[in-house]
Design a protein around this motif. Sequence first.
Motif, PDB file in Angstrom:
ATOM      1  N   ALA A  16      31.109  11.292  18.701  1.00 57.01           N
ATOM      2  CA  ALA A  16      31.838  10.867  17.245  1.00 57.01           C
ATOM      3  C   ALA A  16      33.286   9.687  17.777  1.00 57.01           C
ATOM      4  N   ALA A  17      33.304   9.956  19.240  1.00 56.98           N
ATOM      5  CA  ALA A  17      34.744   9.175  19.441  1.00 56.98           C
ATOM      6  C   ALA A  17      34.804   7.834  18.893  1.00 56.98           C
ATOM      7  N   PRO A  18      35.775   7.416  18.072  1.00 57.69           N
ATOM      8  CA  PRO A  18      35.703   6.058  17.730  1.00 57.69           C
ATOM      9  C   PRO A  18      35.337   5.192  19.417  1.00 57.69           C
ATOM     10  N   SER A  19      34.750   4.032  18.865  1.00 61.15           N
ATOM     11  CA  SER A  19      34.111   3.795  19.705  1.00 61.15           C
ATOM     12  C   SER A  19      34.399   1.794  19.410  1.00 61.15           C
ATOM     13  N   GLY A  20      35.769   1.515  19.572  1.00 65.95           N
ATOM     14  CA  GLY A  20      35.904   0.416  19.547  1.00 65.95           C
ATOM     15  C   GLY A  20      35.066  -1.382  18.330  1.00 65.95           C
ATOM     16  N   ILE A  21      33.860  -0.182  18.388  1.00 67.55           N
ATOM     17  CA  ILE A  21      32.878  -1.403  17.562  1.00 67.55           C
ATOM     18  C   ILE A  21      33.107  -1.059  15.947  1.00 67.55           C
ATOM     19  N   ASP A  22      33.151  -2.866  15.289  1.00 66.35           N
ATOM     20  CA  ASP A  22      32.827  -2.949  14.440  1.00 66.35           C
ATOM     21  C   ASP A  22      31.848  -3.370  14.094  1.00 66.35           C
TER      22      ASP A  22
END
Length: 311
Positions: A16-22
């Motif tokens: 659930a952590a921010p993945s850095g993918i848009d």
Amino acid sequence: MTTWTDHATDRPITLAAPSGIDRSAHHRLDEAWLAAAWSHPTTRVFVVSGGQALVDDTPDGRTELVMTPSFEAPPTETHRYFLGTDEEGVRYFALQKDSLPGRMDQSARPAGLREAGALLSERDAGLLVHAVALENWQRLHRFCSRCGERTMIAAAGHIRRCPACGAEHYPRTDPAVIMLVRDEQDRALLGRQVHWPEGRFSTLAGFVEPGESIEQAVVREVAEEAGVTVGEVEYVASQPWPFPSSLMLGFMAQATSSLIQVDGEEIHEARWFSRDDLRAAIESGEVLPPSGISIAARLIELWYGEPLPRG
């Protein structure tokens, strides 16, 4: 319902952590853009099959998704899913295949989210969660629910269209509640499902029913599974759980009764644990805690006050 604000939630929950993918959803219907993105030399691709992908352990101790340039990827006619773009402009695609490709160097191994989710970087874990969720949905929704015709993949894997009746079908996500219930003595209620191995205990959980709020689902599931009534409910965090298509909504709940009466159908056994009880039971091997990848483990840790011991 209130929101849990304990500082321990600052540590990202696995998957659930921010993945850095848009995810760049506005490109999914732009076939010219997708074709150019696929052909770009920096584009990276990985294969997903049966919920697994190839991962590799690096010499410095990291675990990574095995990704290749698009020109080295296995051919596929339709099952090519655009997952998004990172901050450096690299585009990522997943290919759904009947089996994973072999590796000449024999260093890679197949792994699913349960095995590798906690080992992968936030970027790789986020990409794999997205790909596995799409693969599960694609495999289970090949036919139109309105007329029964075989549907066609569109929007870079995010829509299935029916050529007969024109219906559009979108990826399915089922909301489920998962809760750590505490009593007036600040003990935690943990249960063991009927199909789990002896000693495996975790938080209670269940799916949200039609016409029901998530708060109502928490109260109902705890009452149905353990016979315990719940008052105050506090939202903590969520976790995508594509096994096959759930979104786990995590809560802390305050019990207003302590008498346990398990349903015997889903929950075989349930017990109240103090922190000392749980530590002793885990260290002795009497209790097997939930997997570290699951939000269940984090909910228990928030109550426990630190990472759970391992027997």
